[in-house]
Design an enzyme around this catalytic site. Structure first.
Site, PDB file in Angstrom:
ATOM      1  N   LYS A  68       8.145  -3.872   1.392  1.00 30.22           N
ATOM      2  CA  LYS A  68       7.024  -4.685   0.933  1.00 30.22           C
ATOM      3  C   LYS A  68       7.464  -6.132   0.773  1.00 30.22           C
ATOM      4  O   LYS A  68       7.661  -6.657  -0.322  1.00 30.22           O
ATOM      5  CB  LYS A  68       6.466  -4.144  -0.381  1.00 30.22           C
ATOM      6  CG  LYS A  68       5.012  -4.567  -0.604  1.00 30.22           C
ATOM      7  CD  LYS A  68       4.104  -3.946   0.429  1.00 30.22           C
ATOM      8  CE  LYS A  68       2.713  -4.549   0.399  1.00 30.22           C
ATOM      9  NZ  LYS A  68       1.873  -4.067   1.471  1.00 30.22           N
TER      10      LYS A  68
ATOM     11  N   SER B 194      -2.186  -2.533   5.242  1.00 30.81           N
ATOM     12  CA  SER B 194      -2.251  -2.307   3.804  1.00 30.81           C
ATOM     13  C   SER B 194      -3.672  -1.915   3.400  1.00 30.81           C
ATOM     14  O   SER B 194      -4.154  -0.874   3.809  1.00 30.81           O
ATOM     15  CB  SER B 194      -1.748  -3.539   3.055  1.00 30.81           C
ATOM     16  OG  SER B 194      -1.120  -3.152   1.845  1.00 30.81           O
TER      17      SER B 194
END
Length: 590
Positions: free
Chosen positions: A190, A386
């Site tokens: 991330k 995402s």
């Protein structure tokens, strides 16, 4: 008192007169601007393809109002309208070819590829595609390389060097300035927040960026090789050595066909059309042609409808707009399509890097309700990562372009903190509270470990939910999803290999598959969402009255498009609230 009453009456009267007069002028302007101003298509014409002001897949439609035509009259064509217009031009006897003239596109790679593919189809109809540029960026060359003839100005440039990504790291800057971001995340990939935690790139981030860029480059160079009849290895050598940086080098490398000036380029088209001497050949812009061309995807005689719902932009919540995804407009569209008996299937076109995890969940739920009634197929555009993947994963079938950026299954939270800066400049924040956790988070106090644990718990819960949503939608175990998740980003090509998408294809492919799932052969498409008109929209679109130019249009005009887009990114960062399911970086191919 009577005198004051008369004065007040006079003031009110003047105000009402001004107000009524203003709206009278407004209505006259509306009807004057909404007349039949459609462009005229001459015989023996050429479409000029300029994509510099085209950015969105879908420009939106507006709720019926007296000013609907006025609101839409100023719009440039959308990407989908451009593709439909090129399709229509294939069989239009008045259109003889397409000219890509000094194109300076801001489109994403998947959008560019979709238009490029349609231009390739157009050529097979026997009509020409020519291109001229003073300067060619790498992405614009990718589009232009499909042309039959490519002209480059004698003192122009061609950028062909491969792909690169630069990430700015700011850990030291935060320590020196006293302003830092407290980052809480889940997922080793991330990397949206990595620049705030480290001063150099992690091995995981370098790995995913390398794989991503190589996969995108492979798509680009393979298409160029096919169009220019040059081996991929030769193109890679040219990129390595900057072997096309000047017009002469580009010509020697066979990346272009002619070094010439714009007037010579127009002479080429003039001769091709056999137009009369000393007269300009007939031309029409792609936006103008799109406004008058018959859409090949619209069969008005069909009873069955496929609803195409466009979810484009960051996921922020609320009503949403053409470039912001909100649960208001998206869920309203899904509900309308679900309850309409004529709508037999839904195609959700996703072009989003993600955003609010809560809004993603709200849209996911509405898709879940819809697919119980009729098929839901997803078509991914430039990016569906995402939160963009969150709202895609539970559909019946997922299409992605080879260069689509997707995945990024991970979540994070960011809290700005100025405690060190406050110390340095003499700020002291004192708190009074009734309970231990009453004060929550303070900008001027170090992050409390208890509060951090509460936020981390929320992020872990969202990540677990995200994993479960993907596992259920893709018929995988959560361990299988976790192995390809952790916030890692994939291209459409790689996502097909690891099971995140079902097939590579474009929007048309998704619509055809939706029809197949719905077991219908004859159908028409209807685009959603339908956006609400407001007074600001009306003022911004009044023809010829610069006083009413929108704030966005004014900023874009003064700053330039690229600087305006950077400003928009800063504004979005300031407005980011709650747990985010957001793609880790913004990737632009130039």
């Amino acid at each position: 008192m009577r005198f004051l009453s008369n004065v007040l009456s006079t003031i009110v009267g003047i105000f009402l007169f001004g107000f009524i007069f203003f709206f009278f002028i407004l209505i006259i302007g509306a009807f004057a601007g909404s007349g039949d101003g459609k462009p005229k298509l001459e015989k023996n014409s050429v479409i000029e393809l300029d994509l510099s002001e085209i950015t969105l897949d879908y420009n939106g439609t507006f709720e019926p109002s007296p000013f609907e035509a006025l609101l839409e009259s100023k719009q440039k064509a959308s990407v989908i309208e451009v593709i439909d217009a090129i399709e229509a031009a294939k069989t239009d006897d008045d259109i003889k070819g397409i000219s890509i003239l000094k194109n300076n596109s801001l489109l994403g790679l998947a959008q560019t590829k979709a238009i490029r593919n349609k231009l390739d189809e157009f050529k097979k109809s026997g009509k020409f595609v020519y291109a001229y540029s003073d300067v060619l960026s790498q992405k614009d060359y990718y589009l232009n390389s499909v042309a039959d003839q490519i002209y480059l100005n004698p003192v122009g440039e061609l950028d062909f060097k491969g792909l690169a990504s630069e990430v700015i790291y700011m850990k030291d800057l935060q320590e020196k300035s006293g302003v830092k971001f407290e980052v809480i995340r889940h997922g080793k990939y991330k990397s949206a927040v990595e620049p705030y935690l480290a001063q150099e790139m992690s091995a995981e981030n370098r790995e995913q960026l390398t794989v991503l860029l190589q996969s995108i480059w492979e798509t680009v160079v393979t298409d160029i090789a096919a169009s220019r009849k040059i081996d991929v290895s030769v193109l890679n050598s040219i990129a390595d050595n900057l072997g096309a940086r000047t017009p002469n080098m580009a010509l020697d490398a066979k990346l272009i066909d002619k070094i010439g000036y714009e007037d010579e380029y127009h002479d080429l088209i003039h001769k091709k059309l056999k137009a009369k001497k000393d007269t300009e050949y007939n031309k029409i812009s792609i936006s103008e042609y799109a406004s008058i061309a018959d859409s090949p995807s619209t069969n008005f005689t069909a009873d069955n409808t496929i609803a195409v719902i466009y979810a484009q932009g960051e996921i922020q919540g609320g009503e949403g707009s053409v470039n912001i995804i909100g649960e208001g407009s998206i869920n309203r569209s899904l509900k309308e399509a679900r309850e309409d008996k004529d709508v037999k299937a839904v195609v959700l076109r996703v072009d989003s890097p993600g955003g609010s995890a809560l809004t993603s969940e709200l849209i996911w739920r509405e898709i879940e309700l819809t697919k119980k009634v009729k098929p839901v197929v997803v078509s991914m555009g430039n990016v569906a990562a995402s939160g963009g993947y969150y709202i895609s994963c539970n559909s019946d079938y997922i299409f992605a372009e080879p260069s689509t950026i997707t995945g990024s299954i991970g979540v994070f939270g960011m809290l700005p903190n100025m405690s060190e800066l406050g110390k340095n400049i003499g700020i002291n924040a004192e708190q009074v509270k009734t309970h231990k956790n009453a004060s929550g988070y303070s900008l001027f106090e170090p992050l409390d470990e208890d509060y951090k644990n509460v936020v981390l718990e929320g992020i872990e819960n969202v990540y677990s939910t995200f994993l479960q949503r993907v596992a259920d939608g893709r018929k995988m175990t959560t361990d299988q999803v976790d192995a390809i998740a952790q916030g890692r980003v994939w291209t459409g090509t790689d996502a097909l290999k690891n099971g995140l998408v079902d097939q590579l294809g474009n929007l048309d492919d998704a619509i055809k598959h939706a029809a197949k799932l719905a077991k219908i052969k004859e159908y028409r498409t209807e685009n959603f969402p339908e956006y609400k008109t407001n007074f600001n929209d009306l003022l911004a679109n009044l023809s010829g009255i610069s006083l009413f130019q929108s704030k966005e249009a004014l900023l874009k005009e003064q700053l330039g498009t690229e600087a305006y887009m950077l400003l928009e990114k800063i504004k979005r960062a300031q407005n980011t609230k709650g747990v985010q399911a957001m793609m880790p970086f913004s990737l632009e191919i130039k």
